[in-house]
Write an enzyme that holds these catalytic residues in place. Structure first.
Site, short mmCIF file in Angstrom:
data_model
loop_
_atom_site.label_atom_id
_atom_site.label_comp_id
_atom_site.label_asym_id
_atom_site.label_seq_id
_atom_site.Cartn_x
_atom_site.Cartn_y
_atom_site.Cartn_z
CD1 TRP A 115 -21.94 -11.80 26.12
CD2 TRP A 115 -22.70 -9.73 26.50
NE1 TRP A 115 -22.36 -11.74 27.42
CE2 TRP A 115 -22.83 -10.48 27.69
CE3 TRP A 115 -23.12 -8.40 26.50
CZ2 TRP A 115 -23.36 -9.95 28.86
CZ3 TRP A 115 -23.65 -7.86 27.67
CH2 TRP A 115 -23.76 -8.64 28.82
CG ASP A 185 -16.45 -9.04 23.71
OD1 ASP A 185 -15.66 -9.03 24.66
OD2 ASP A 185 -17.70 -9.01 23.85
CE LYS A 209 -17.50 -11.25 31.53
NZ LYS A 209 -18.63 -11.39 32.46
C1 LIG Z 1 -18.27 -11.66 26.15
C2 LIG Z 1 -18.81 -10.46 26.84
N1 LIG Z 1 -18.83 -9.27 26.21
C3 LIG Z 1 -19.31 -8.16 26.79
C4 LIG Z 1 -19.82 -8.19 28.07
C5 LIG Z 1 -20.35 -6.92 28.67
O1 LIG Z 1 -19.38 -6.43 29.53
P1 LIG Z 1 -19.57 -5.10 30.38
O2 LIG Z 1 -20.56 -5.42 31.47
O3 LIG Z 1 -18.18 -4.83 30.89
O4 LIG Z 1 -20.06 -4.03 29.47
C6 LIG Z 1 -19.83 -9.39 28.77
C7 LIG Z 1 -20.38 -9.43 30.14
O5 LIG Z 1 -20.58 -10.44 30.76
C8 LIG Z 1 -19.32 -10.55 28.15
O6 LIG Z 1 -19.32 -11.72 28.78
#
Ligand SMILES: Cc1ncc(COP(=O)(O)O)c(C=O)c1O
Length: 376
Positions: A115, A185, A209
């Site tokens: 991510w 994030d 989550k």
């Molecule tokens: C730490 C983290 N950041 C970003 C994301 C991406 O999230 P989204 O699907 O809401 O774009 C995730 C998805 O699992 C994640 O675990």
């Protein structure tokens, strides 16, 4: 994509599975029951909140109360605005640089997983995303310690991922960015423990989550940073414009915001983030103890000092044993345990809504499975 046995539904007769999925993830049962009750007639309006105008009084109260509950969980956050945005956390990978990074400027990133890699790639579209530290060389099995990463004093911000959902690593405390605004994030560990929001320039989290259903991303941004949003950004992508209109510039994801509000109120009634941290600590300790006392049968992916309290990742001695473990877990009413393809093995996601009883059931299965494997 193939479906693993543990991703399948519960055996007949079991009403609800132990849901260890990484996200969208389990929601507190009392909240789901409340939502079901409200669904046909929301608080005497004769209609569902799904059918209510976002400009009407019923939704207005939901919007206000959701923000207020989140604020309470963030110790008031007097210097920050709370925004509700669409597009998931991944959209924020782009919106953070487009709002906070001056064209051609530079921002620092701590890269502890997939991510964060995506986030830094988005920054490169606007200016320079400088990787000031990365765990790539060791398969993202750790997070940096204090002082491991240089912070450019000229950086527009320092971005990090507090919990790495895929790898099962987590920062014990926020990194020190000095006077450079800290951006995080927090998608997979927001509100799982106390947070000193005054240390942050901005945090964001996709809801699916720890907060609620997919569809809304919560952004908490320090007011003085709002002036950085350039005038030529589309209004709905501008933190400044969204803050000016209290996230009601256009139709917000009303249902998701309503559920986030109910989850936040439920959390407050259970001791807030302090209570959540205590429960999460206990759940994680149980699984890590089984791993550590397994004589090497279960091997954790994360280094012990970087272990996550939200996603517990581990391997078994062979893929065949992993397959059998997942099959047995599925039969025992446990879902969502298959690890992410880039790590393999097993991943138990134990967010706020996962009860200790579910984790105890998993720990017992792990111990029992290991004993039987040793005998065969
Ligand atoms: C730490 C983290 N950041 C970003 C994301 C991406 O999230 P989204 O699907 O809401 O774009 C995730 C998805 O699992 C994640 O675990």
């Amino acid at each position: 994509m193939t479906t693993s046995p543990s991703d399948l539904a519960a055996p007949p007769g079991a009403a609800r599975v132990h849901n260890f999925g990484a996200g969208p993830a389990a929601l507190p049962l009392p909240v789901l029951e409340e939502v079901r009750r409200d669904l046909l007639d929301f608080r005497g309006t004769g209609m569902s909140i799904l059918e209510s105008s976002h400009r009407g009084a019923a939704y207005g109260e939901v919007h206000r109360d959701t923000k207020e509950a989140l604020r309470e969980l963030l110790d008031g956050a007097p210097d920050h605005e709370i925004l509700f945005m669409g597009g998931g956390a991944r959209t924020q990978f782009g919106l953070v640089p487009w709002n906070l990074l001056p064209a051609g400027g530079s921002a620092d990133y701590l890269v502890t997983g997939r991510w964060a890699e995506m986030a830094v790639a988005e920054a490169a579209k606007r200016g320079t995303g400088r990787v000031s530290w990365s765990s790539e060389d060791t398969g993202h099995d750790r997070v940096p310690g204090a002082g491991d990463y240089p912070v450019d004093p000229e950086a527009a911000y320092l971005h990090y991922t507090s919990n790495n959902t895929i790898y099962g690593t987590q920062y014990a405390a926020p990194p020190d960015s000095g006077p450079v605004p800290l951006v995080c994030d927090m998608s997979s560990d927001v509100l799982s423990r106390p947070l000193d929001i005054s240390r942050f320039g901005l945090i964001y989290a996709g809801a699916q989550k720890n907060l609620g259903p997919a569809g809304v991303t919560v952004v908490v941004v320090r007011r003085d940073l709002l002036e950085r949003s350039p005038a030529d950004l589309p209004d709905t992508l501008s933190y400044r414009k969204m803050a000016e209109k209290d996230s009601l510039l256009n139709t917000p994801p009303v249902f998701a915001i309503y559920v986030v509000g109910r989850v936040a109120r439920h959390l407050l009634a259970r001791g807030g983030v302090v209570g959540a941290a205590r429960r999460n600590e206990e759940k994680a300790a149980l699984l890590y103890r089984v791993i550590d006392e397994s004589g090497g049968f279960y091997r954790g992916h994360a280094r012990p000092e970087s272990r996550s309290r939200m996603n517990v990742t581990f391997r078994l001695p062979s893929e065949e044993l992993e397959r059998r473990f997942l099959e047995e877990a599925g039969r025992a009413g446990m879902a969502g345990l298959k690890g992410h393809r880039s790590v393999g093995g097993i991943r138990a996601s134990i967010y706020n809504a996962i009860e200790l009883a579910s984790v105890q059931a998993l720990a017992e299965l792990m111990e029992d499975f290991r004993r039987r494997a040793a005998q065969s």
